[in-house]
Design an enzyme around this catalytic site. Structure first.
Site, PDB file in Angstrom:
ATOM      1  N   ASP A   1      40.319  32.316  31.062  1.00  0.00           N
ATOM      2  CA  ASP A   1      39.418  31.280  30.565  1.00  0.00           C
ATOM      3  C   ASP A   1      39.557  31.179  29.052  1.00  0.00           C
ATOM      4  O   ASP A   1      39.837  32.173  28.375  1.00  0.00           O
ATOM      5  CB  ASP A   1      37.960  31.620  30.903  1.00  0.00           C
ATOM      6  CG  ASP A   1      37.710  31.656  32.403  1.00  0.00           C
ATOM      7  OD1 ASP A   1      38.469  30.998  33.141  1.00  0.00           O
ATOM      8  OD2 ASP A   1      36.772  32.349  32.827  1.00  0.00           O
TER       9      ASP A   1
ATOM     10  N   ASP B   1      27.035  37.218  30.029  1.00  0.00           N
ATOM     11  CA  ASP B   1      26.187  38.146  30.773  1.00  0.00           C
ATOM     12  C   ASP B   1      26.277  39.589  30.298  1.00  0.00           C
ATOM     13  O   ASP B   1      25.285  40.196  29.895  1.00  0.00           O
ATOM     14  CB  ASP B   1      26.486  38.046  32.280  1.00  0.00           C
ATOM     15  CG  ASP B   1      27.973  38.003  32.587  1.00  0.00           C
ATOM     16  OD1 ASP B   1      28.794  38.344  31.709  1.00  0.00           O
ATOM     17  OD2 ASP B   1      28.324  37.632  33.725  1.00  0.00           O
TER      18      ASP B   1
ATOM     19  N   ASP C   1      42.626  35.554  36.388  1.00  0.00           N
ATOM     20  CA  ASP C   1      42.287  34.236  35.829  1.00  0.00           C
ATOM     21  C   ASP C   1      42.122  34.341  34.321  1.00  0.00           C
ATOM     22  O   ASP C   1      41.730  35.386  33.803  1.00  0.00           O
ATOM     23  CB  ASP C   1      40.973  33.722  36.428  1.00  0.00           C
ATOM     24  CG  ASP C   1      41.035  33.625  37.942  1.00  0.00           C
ATOM     25  OD1 ASP C   1      41.913  32.903  38.441  1.00  0.00           O
ATOM     26  OD2 ASP C   1      40.223  34.288  38.610  1.00  0.00           O
TER      27      ASP C   1
END
Length: 454
Positions: free
Chosen positions: A80, A157, A78
């Site tokens: 982003d 994170d 993926d």
């Protein structure tokens, strides 16, 4: 009020302000000659998205896990994109796009079958501006707070995920020594780990998953609070837990991840039945085979069914409950359905499995008794069942684990591959007592009405 109004009037443009902050806080700007990212591994849709935003006068970068994977010479699944454009501005730039999300608004930009997730740079959730809400436990419930790129990097994170790649300049912007951590094989939390886990307990699952998937060792400070804070997962919405667990099981390293979950005591808030299953020799072998089979298929880029996977993880609890209901005097099939309901209800209290998966999962379970009937027309009708293949694979797993004799799985393999005559000869004698047909009693003929004129 007047002070805020003056600040808004004389506030520098969003682009220039964020650019100044970025310039003063970037630890490293790494050129292509150093990072050697292979552009052929980058999604064309992601590049088109950053180009579209930059042409409109905004900053735009490929971010997070995609950059991390590119640095590890892996092809990201993926992509982003992060930008200083608001969701509404992104939505206006791309015709095929939509705004989604409550906890934090995002934009999905569609290019054919591919979807690129675009987020606006995030600010601190405790900021006076924006829409944010925090629970008493410290968990962030909502954080629609926009900020600068520097603030966005702090909100991510792990250091390995706080990396920004600009396809135009081909530079990687590193705010928290993420590149050096990747090179050292370390997964390290940004900020105080305990605070960050309280903000979002799912980060504990992510730490375990990424460590197993990427082969990165958890930094001691990042690992230490996990076991103590495991109970925080009870407050996370079941849908979020399910999504994260699905990523974990489909990472290609499910077996290592499950062992890590148990090591840190995290499974209690997710798969409460897993410990019970793994304490049984047959159950442990069955689950281990299922997870290894899943990992092999993921790594070979073959399709994997989440329904099949969760069916295997919960099967031995269904089996145990099934036997108990039979001992109570219930017939086999009703007892099986009662067992399926019981196990599904217990699991739903912790982590609700999506209905589209749970329905197929129950079909796989319900077909298992039919494999033991190899007489008459029943084997033929089972072959025609839409869920036959998944149920057959499940049967083979049961045979391989020692739960059922290997001969049963072999018989069904041979029967499915045989021709008509061969199949007929393979059928076992039908010893099922036949139901006696009820004789129909003829109704007395109704008296015919006399015709007119008689």
């Amino acid at each position: 009020m007047i002070k805020k109004l003056l600040q808004r009037v004389f506030k520098p443009s969003q682009k220039s302000a964020s650019s100044k902050k970025v310039a003063s806080s970037i630890i490293a700007r790494i050129p292509a000659s150093t990072h050697r990212i292979n552009r052929s591994l980058i999604s064309k849709a992601a590049i088109k998205t950053t180009e579209g935003l930059q042409k409109a006068g905004f900053e735009a970068f490929i971010v997070g896990g995609a950059v991390r994977d590119l640095l590890l010479k892996k092809r990201p699944k993926d992509f982003d994109v992060a930008t200083n454009a608001t969701p509404e501005q992104v939505n206006r730039i791309f015709r095929r796009s939509r705004i989604i999300g409550r906890r934090f608004r995002l934009v999905h930009v569609m290019f054919g079958d591919e979807t690129i997730e675009v987020s606006t740079f995030r600010g601190h959730h405790l900021s006076e501006e924006g829409d944010a809400k925090v629970a008493d436990s410290g968990r962030i419930l909502r954080d629609n707070v926009f900020g600068s790129q520097e603030e966005d990097a702090v909100r991510r994170d792990f250091t390995a995920n706080a990396l920004y790649y600009d396809p135009a300049s081909e530079d990687v912007l590193d705010f928290h020594e993420g590149v050096s951590d990747i090179q050292a094989g370390i997964l390290r939390m940004i900020g105080d780990p305990e605070t960050r886990y309280r903000e979002d307990p799912v980060r504990m699952l992510r730490a375990v998953r990424l460590s197993a998937k990427l082969g990165l060792k958890l930094d001691p400070a990042t690992e230490r609070p996990i076991s103590e804070l495991a109970d925080l997962l009870h407050d996370v919405p079941p849908s979020r837990l399910f999504d994260e667990m699905l990523k974990l099981f489909l990472s290609g390293h499910a077996l290592e991840s499950v062992n890590a979950l148990r090591q840190h005591g995290l499974q209690h808030g997710l798969l409460p039945l897993l410990d019970v299953v793994l304490e049984q020799p047959l159950g442990e072998r069955f689950v281990t085979l299922a997870l290894k089979n899943t990992d092999d298929r993921v790594l070979a880029e073959k399709p994997v069914s989440p329904s099949f996977l969760f069916a295997t993880l919960l099967w031995h609890e269904v089996l145990l409950a099934w036997k108990q209901y039979e001992k109570q005097g219930n017939k086999a099939i009703p007892a099986l359905y009662m067992a399926m309901d019981e196990v599904s209800d217990i699991q739903a209290e912790k982590m609700a499995i999506n209905k589209r998966y749970s329905a197929t999962m129950r079909e796989i379970w319900s077909l298992q008794p039919r494999f033991e009937n190899r007489a008459g027309k029943r084997p033929y009708s089972l072959l025609e069942n839409p869920r036959y293949r998944a149920a057959y694979d499940f049967l083979l797993l049961r045979c391989e684990s020692g739960e059922l004799p290997a001969e049963l799985g072999q018989w069904w393999t041979d029967f499915a591959n045989a021709d008509g005559e061969k199949r007929q000869s393979m059928l076992q004698p039908d010893t099922t007592p036949r139901k006696r047909r009820r004789r129909r009693t003829k109704k007395p003929a109704a008296a015919t009405a006399p015709e007119s004129g008689e």
